[in-house]
Design a protein around this motif. Structure first.
Motif, PDB file in Angstrom:
ATOM      1  N   GLU A   3       8.032 -37.220  10.161  1.00 40.55           N
ATOM      2  CA  GLU A   3       6.878 -38.038  10.518  1.00 40.55           C
ATOM      3  C   GLU A   3       7.304 -39.464  10.814  1.00 40.55           C
ATOM      4  O   GLU A   3       8.066 -40.072  10.068  1.00 40.55           O
ATOM      5  CB  GLU A   3       5.855 -38.025   9.377  1.00 40.55           C
ATOM      6  N   GLY A  39       5.082 -42.633  11.583  1.00 44.75           N
ATOM      7  CA  GLY A  39       3.717 -43.137  11.706  1.00 44.75           C
ATOM      8  C   GLY A  39       2.745 -41.988  11.853  1.00 44.75           C
ATOM      9  O   GLY A  39       2.672 -41.104  11.006  1.00 44.75           O
ATOM     10  N   ASP A  40       2.029 -41.966  12.973  1.00 45.11           N
ATOM     11  CA  ASP A  40       1.031 -40.914  13.227  1.00 45.11           C
ATOM     12  C   ASP A  40       1.596 -39.715  13.988  1.00 45.11           C
ATOM     13  O   ASP A  40       0.863 -38.798  14.319  1.00 45.11           O
ATOM     14  CB  ASP A  40      -0.144 -41.489  14.037  1.00 45.11           C
ATOM     15  N   VAL A  41       2.880 -39.729  14.264  1.00 42.70           N
ATOM     16  CA  VAL A  41       3.493 -38.669  15.074  1.00 42.70           C
ATOM     17  C   VAL A  41       4.393 -37.801  14.201  1.00 42.70           C
ATOM     18  O   VAL A  41       5.176 -38.312  13.411  1.00 42.70           O
ATOM     19  CB  VAL A  41       4.333 -39.281  16.221  1.00 42.70           C
ATOM     20  N   THR A  42       4.285 -36.502  14.363  1.00 40.50           N
ATOM     21  CA  THR A  42       5.186 -35.572  13.682  1.00 40.50           C
ATOM     22  C   THR A  42       6.080 -34.920  14.724  1.00 40.50           C
ATOM     23  O   THR A  42       5.594 -34.310  15.680  1.00 40.50           O
ATOM     24  CB  THR A  42       4.394 -34.487  12.922  1.00 40.50           C
TER      25      THR A  42
END
Length: 125
Positions: free
Chosen positions: A14, A16-19
């Motif tokens: 991960e 931030g908001d991205v995986t």
């Protein structure tokens, strides 16, 4: 944008908001890694006396540079020797950065030397 190298993910990661899923290839772009104004005041200004807690100049974790200690010692010895031997040396203009896909570094560092009086007098003899 400068990058350091290719990396692959072994498991989902991960950011931030991205995986990023497992088994993906990534190019790590670190052009702004040590230039976050929230962490480094006036990050685009060359300041050799700036405290630099948590910078990534020598990598991090398993990729930390084995030569970091000697690199720091060498740079400190070189800069302090030049400043000691050339009192009055000062920045004189804007530094220019080398264009590179791999690392950030100076191509030009303009300086001026305000020759101290005793050096001028010694040269006149």
């Amino acid at each position: 944008m400068p990058f350091t190298s290719w990396r692959g993910t072994l498991e989902p990661v991960e950011f931030g908001d991205v995986t990023v899923p497992a088994d993906e290839s990534l190019f790590l772009c670190i052009g702004a890694a040590n230039r976050d104004p929230a962490r480094f005041p006036d990050p685009d200004r060359l300041d050799l006396s700036r405290p630099t807690p948590g910078h990534l100049a020598f990598g991090h974790g398993a990729h930390y540079c084995l030569g970091a200690h000697i690199g720091r010692m060498t740079a400190e010895a070189a800069v302090s020797t030049v400043l000691r031997r050339l009192p009055g040396l000062r920045p004189d203009g804007m530094p220019r950065w080398r264009p590179s896909m791999f690392e950030r570094g100076l191509s030009v560092l303009p300086v001026a030397w305000d020759v101290p009086q005793k050096v001028q007098q010694g040269a006149a003899r």
